[in-house]
Design a protein around this motif. Structure first.
Motif, PDB file in Angstrom:
ATOM      1  N   ASP A 185      39.807  91.426  39.927  1.00 15.63           N
ATOM      2  CA  ASP A 185      39.492  92.825  39.640  1.00 15.63           C
ATOM      3  C   ASP A 185      38.867  92.933  38.257  1.00 15.63           C
ATOM      4  OD1 ASP A 185      40.504  93.714  42.069  1.00 15.63           O
ATOM      5  OD2 ASP A 185      42.534  93.954  41.287  1.00 15.63           O
ATOM      6  N   PHE A 186      37.917  93.841  38.109  1.00 11.03           N
ATOM      7  CA  PHE A 186      37.178  93.951  36.860  1.00 11.03           C
ATOM      8  C   PHE A 186      38.099  94.193  35.662  1.00 11.03           C
ATOM      9  CE2 PHE A 186      35.041  96.846  33.792  1.00 11.03           C
ATOM     10  CZ  PHE A 186      34.228  95.884  33.208  1.00 11.03           C
ATOM     11  N   GLU A 187      39.171  94.924  35.845  1.00 13.73           N
ATOM     12  CA  GLU A 187      40.059  95.228  34.724  1.00 13.73           C
ATOM     13  C   GLU A 187      40.693  93.968  34.135  1.00 13.73           C
ATOM     14  OE1 GLU A 187      44.252  96.300  36.974  1.00 13.73           O
ATOM     15  OE2 GLU A 187      42.746  97.871  36.796  1.00 13.73           O
ATOM     16  N   ASN A 188      40.648  92.863  34.888  1.00 14.05           N
ATOM     17  CA  ASN A 188      41.221  91.602  34.416  1.00 14.05           C
ATOM     18  C   ASN A 188      40.170  90.611  33.915  1.00 14.05           C
ATOM     19  OD1 ASN A 188      43.881  92.405  35.138  1.00 14.05           O
ATOM     20  ND2 ASN A 188      43.467  91.884  37.267  1.00 14.05           N
ATOM     21  N   VAL A 189      38.913  91.033  33.889  1.00 14.39           N
ATOM     22  CA  VAL A 189      37.841  90.156  33.419  1.00 14.39           C
ATOM     23  C   VAL A 189      37.719  90.286  31.901  1.00 14.39           C
ATOM     24  CG1 VAL A 189      35.371  89.631  33.528  1.00 14.39           C
ATOM     25  CG2 VAL A 189      36.579  90.404  35.593  1.00 14.39           C
ATOM     26  N   PRO A 190      37.865  89.207  31.152  1.00  8.64           N
ATOM     27  CA  PRO A 190      37.742  89.286  29.693  1.00  8.64           C
ATOM     28  C   PRO A 190      36.272  89.393  29.278  1.00  8.64           C
ATOM     29  CG  PRO A 190      38.049  87.018  30.339  1.00  8.64           C
ATOM     30  CD  PRO A 190      38.156  87.824  31.603  1.00  8.64           C
ATOM     31  N   LYS A 191      36.040  89.855  28.065  1.00  6.05           N
ATOM     32  CA  LYS A 191      34.680  89.879  27.549  1.00  6.05           C
ATOM     33  C   LYS A 191      34.215  88.455  27.270  1.00  6.05           C
ATOM     34  CE  LYS A 191      34.443  94.485  25.508  1.00  6.05           C
ATOM     35  NZ  LYS A 191      34.165  95.269  24.266  1.00  6.05           N
ATOM     36  N   GLY A 192      32.911  88.257  27.432  1.00 11.50           N
ATOM     37  CA  GLY A 192      32.350  86.936  27.201  1.00 11.50           C
ATOM     38  C   GLY A 192      30.849  86.984  27.353  1.00 11.50           C
ATOM     39  N   ALA A 193      30.248  85.841  27.579  1.00  9.49           N
ATOM     40  CA  ALA A 193      28.793  85.783  27.734  1.00  9.49           C
ATOM     41  C   ALA A 193      28.315  86.620  28.912  1.00  9.49           C
ATOM     42  CB  ALA A 193      28.365  84.323  27.927  1.00  9.49           C
ATOM     43  N   TRP A 194      29.175  86.847  29.895  1.00 12.63           N
ATOM     44  CA  TRP A 194      28.851  87.603  31.111  1.00 12.63           C
ATOM     45  C   TRP A 194      28.934  89.116  30.907  1.00 12.63           C
ATOM     46  CZ3 TRP A 194      32.369  83.664  30.563  1.00 12.63           C
ATOM     47  CH2 TRP A 194      33.634  84.062  30.142  1.00 12.63           C
ATOM     48  N   PRO A 218      29.222 104.809  55.563  1.00 15.97           N
ATOM     49  CA  PRO A 218      28.747 103.829  56.546  1.00 15.97           C
ATOM     50  C   PRO A 218      27.552 103.040  56.038  1.00 15.97           C
ATOM     51  CG  PRO A 218      29.235 105.925  57.614  1.00 15.97           C
ATOM     52  CD  PRO A 218      29.356 106.168  56.134  1.00 15.97           C
ATOM     53  N   GLY A 219      27.640 101.726  56.124  1.00 19.58           N
ATOM     54  CA  GLY A 219      26.549 100.866  55.727  1.00 19.58           C
ATOM     55  C   GLY A 219      26.423 100.600  54.242  1.00 19.58           C
ATOM     56  N   LYS A 220      27.321 101.115  53.413  1.00 18.47           N
ATOM     57  CA  LYS A 220      27.257 100.864  51.971  1.00 18.47           C
ATOM     58  C   LYS A 220      28.128  99.657  51.640  1.00 18.47           C
ATOM     59  CE  LYS A 220      28.080 102.929  47.415  1.00 18.47           C
ATOM     60  NZ  LYS A 220      26.793 102.408  46.883  1.00 18.47           N
ATOM     61  N   THR A 221      27.520  98.631  51.054  1.00 17.59           N
ATOM     62  CA  THR A 221      28.254  97.402  50.778  1.00 17.59           C
ATOM     63  C   THR A 221      29.374  97.608  49.757  1.00 17.59           C
ATOM     64  OG1 THR A 221      28.083  95.131  49.957  1.00 17.59           O
ATOM     65  CG2 THR A 221      26.556  96.731  49.012  1.00 17.59           C
ATOM     66  N   VAL A 222      30.477  96.909  49.990  1.00 16.21           N
ATOM     67  CA  VAL A 222      31.569  96.888  49.007  1.00 16.21           C
ATOM     68  C   VAL A 222      31.698  95.495  48.392  1.00 16.21           C
ATOM     69  CG1 VAL A 222      32.865  98.721  50.170  1.00 16.21           C
ATOM     70  CG2 VAL A 222      33.332  96.333  50.751  1.00 16.21           C
ATOM     71  N   CYS A 223      30.744  94.613  48.721  1.00 16.75           N
ATOM     72  CA  CYS A 223      30.773  93.240  48.207  1.00 16.75           C
ATOM     73  C   CYS A 223      29.875  93.064  46.990  1.00 16.75           C
ATOM     74  CB  CYS A 223      30.350  92.265  49.303  1.00 16.75           C
ATOM     75  SG  CYS A 223      31.473  92.211  50.721  1.00 16.75           S
ATOM     76  N   LYS A 224      28.719  93.693  46.999  1.00 15.19           N
ATOM     77  CA  LYS A 224      27.759  93.550  45.912  1.00 15.19           C
ATOM     78  C   LYS A 224      28.400  93.972  44.580  1.00 15.19           C
ATOM     79  CE  LYS A 224      23.047  94.823  44.518  1.00 15.19           C
ATOM     80  NZ  LYS A 224      23.374  95.087  43.111  1.00 15.19           N
ATOM     81  N   GLY A 225      28.286  93.108  43.574  1.00 18.12           N
ATOM     82  CA  GLY A 225      28.823  93.406  42.248  1.00 18.12           C
ATOM     83  C   GLY A 225      30.254  92.992  42.035  1.00 18.12           C
ATOM     84  N   ARG A 226      30.930  92.525  43.082  1.00 20.53           N
ATOM     85  CA  ARG A 226      32.331  92.122  42.953  1.00 20.53           C
ATOM     86  C   ARG A 226      32.443  90.920  42.016  1.00 20.53           C
ATOM     87  NH1 ARG A 226      36.932  95.015  43.872  1.00 20.53           N
ATOM     88  NH2 ARG A 226      38.643  93.547  43.596  1.00 20.53           N
ATOM     89  N   TRP A 227      33.497  90.888  41.206  1.00 25.09           N
ATOM     90  CA  TRP A 227      33.663  89.824  40.208  1.00 25.09           C
ATOM     91  C   TRP A 227      34.424  88.624  40.775  1.00 25.09           C
ATOM     92  CZ3 TRP A 227      31.661  89.467  35.293  1.00 25.09           C
ATOM     93  CH2 TRP A 227      31.013  90.619  34.805  1.00 25.09           C
ATOM     94  N   LEU A 228      34.020  87.440  40.300  1.00 27.59           N
ATOM     95  CA  LEU A 228      34.695  86.187  40.621  1.00 27.59           C
ATOM     96  C   LEU A 228      35.085  85.472  39.337  1.00 27.59           C
ATOM     97  CD1 LEU A 228      32.813  86.684  43.224  1.00 27.59           C
ATOM     98  CD2 LEU A 228      32.945  84.210  43.523  1.00 27.59           C
ATOM     99  N   GLN A 229      36.162  84.719  39.425  1.00 24.55           N
ATOM    100  CA  GLN A 229      36.559  83.777  38.379  1.00 24.55           C
ATOM    101  C   GLN A 229      36.263  82.382  38.910  1.00 24.55           C
ATOM    102  OE1 GLN A 229      40.788  83.682  37.568  1.00 24.55           O
ATOM    103  NE2 GLN A 229      40.492  82.849  35.526  1.00 24.55           N
ATOM    104  N   ILE A 230      35.530  81.588  38.127  1.00 22.25           N
ATOM    105  CA  ILE A 230      35.082  80.272  38.584  1.00 22.25           C
ATOM    106  C   ILE A 230      35.528  79.213  37.578  1.00 22.25           C
ATOM    107  CG2 ILE A 230      33.074  78.913  39.286  1.00 22.25           C
ATOM    108  CD1 ILE A 230      31.632  81.786  39.392  1.00 22.25           C
ATOM    109  N   VAL A 231      36.106  78.141  38.073  1.00 21.61           N
ATOM    110  CA  VAL A 231      36.624  77.075  37.212  1.00 21.61           C
ATOM    111  C   VAL A 231      35.937  75.764  37.566  1.00 21.61           C
ATOM    112  CG1 VAL A 231      38.665  75.755  36.550  1.00 21.61           C
ATOM    113  CG2 VAL A 231      38.862  78.206  36.971  1.00 21.61           C
ATOM    114  N   HIS A 232      35.472  75.073  36.524  1.00 24.49           N
ATOM    115  CA  HIS A 232      34.894  73.730  36.694  1.00 24.49           C
ATOM    116  C   HIS A 232      35.362  72.886  35.517  1.00 24.49           C
ATOM    117  CE1 HIS A 232      32.186  70.479  37.618  1.00 24.49           C
ATOM    118  NE2 HIS A 232      31.597  70.568  36.436  1.00 24.49           N
ATOM    119  N   GLY A 233      36.129  71.863  35.818  1.00 23.79           N
ATOM    120  CA  GLY A 233      36.722  71.073  34.740  1.00 23.79           C
ATOM    121  C   GLY A 233      37.658  71.942  33.924  1.00 23.79           C
ATOM    122  N   ARG A 234      37.418  72.024  32.617  1.00 28.94           N
ATOM    123  CA  ARG A 234      38.245  72.855  31.745  1.00 28.94           C
ATOM    124  C   ARG A 234      37.571  74.172  31.384  1.00 28.94           C
ATOM    125  NH1 ARG A 234      40.987  68.599  27.408  1.00 28.94           N
ATOM    126  NH2 ARG A 234      42.017  67.263  28.964  1.00 28.94           N
TER     127      ARG A 234
END
Length: 264
Positions: free
Chosen positions: A215-224, A138-154
């Motif tokens: 999902d994190f398992e689908n996030v490639p390695k990179g600057a992040w 109860p009261g423990k966030t499940v949103c903090k740390g969640r990964w997003l994919q963001i696209v701008h132009g190419r």
């Protein structure tokens, strides 16, 4: 003729049975595997603005950013002021003044799943796709740390959800649904981007982006993937999906052992 009518009746009955079966399978009350892979929908053409850890309040944005919705010591835990000035940043997308203790690739979205440290918001368990999988206390966030994919132009960037905004903390219909952002300020901004995300995308505040959860398992390695105790690339203990999977596998093992015990 009679044989043809009988065939048509049988065909109609079979079709109705198939439709009824499909409806039962798609019913929201039907049991679902919490670890079934999901394709999270894109939020397209969303106005994005830039924010940073340590940002001071202004008349247009009265909320300071030394703390986040989930971390009262955000600036301290990050390691310092995330100076947005390009001259104060490295080519590695981090501030020059210090090595960040947390991932400099972060964003804010306009939803907080908590009322306080004891309680989640009443809709959280229903609207957050991964809530059931994590089975949080109860009261423990499940949103903090969640990964997003963001696209701008190419350009494509990946970042972690670390704060709530812009301007709203209750817009679950946009964040998890199909609605547009309900915020009307700054051209209906629906996501805040950190200086690292800005620089990686070559982005100017007020421009449009597309984004979705990933999902994190689908996030490639990179600057992040280089910095941060909150970053699963650096600290595997922060991989909430892996922790949840291990917990679920242990649950299945216990269920199997109980079943064997009853049948022995």
């Amino acid at each position: 003729m009679q044989r043809r009518i009988s065939s048509i009746i049988i065909l109609v009955l079979c079709t109705l049975t198939s439709v009824a079966s499909a409806q039962r399978l798609s019913s929201p009350t039907a049991p679902q595997d919490p670890f079934k892979k999901q394709a999270y929908p894109w939020k397209q053409n969303i106005t994005a603005t830039v924010f940073w850890i340590g940002e001071k309040p202004t008349p247009r944005n009265p909320t300071p950013n030394h703390a986040s919705s989930w971390d009262t010591k955000w600036q301290v835990n990050f390691g310092g002021y995330d100076n947005p000035n390009p001259a104060a940043r490295t080519y590695g997308f981090r501030p020059k003044a210090f090595r960040p203790k947390q991932n400099p690739f972060y964003v804010a979205l306009p939803y907080n799943d908590k009322i306080n440290w004891r309680r989640h918001k009443p809709e959280a368990s229903k609207v957050i796709p991964w809530f059931r999988k994590y089975q949080p206390k109860p009261g423990k966030t499940v949103c903090k740390g969640r990964w997003l994919q963001i696209v701008h132009g190419r350009k494509v960037c990946y970042a972690q959800w670390e704060d709530c905004g812009p301007f709203c903390t209750d817009d679950y219909k946009y964040v998890f649904g199909s609605s547009r952002p309900k915020n009307s300020k700054n051209n209906a901004a629906g996501i805040d981007l950190s200086p690292a995300v800005r620089d990686y995308l070559g982005f100017k505040s007020g421009a449009k982006v597309h984004w979705r959860f990933i999902d994190f398992e689908n996030v490639p390695k990179g600057a992040w993937s280089k910095y941060g105790t909150n970053n699963p690339f650096v600290n595997p203990a922060m991989d909430a999906d892996l922790i949840a999977k291990r917990r679920y596998m242990e649950y299945l093992r216990q269920q199997r052992d109980r079943s064997r015990g009853k049948n022995s």
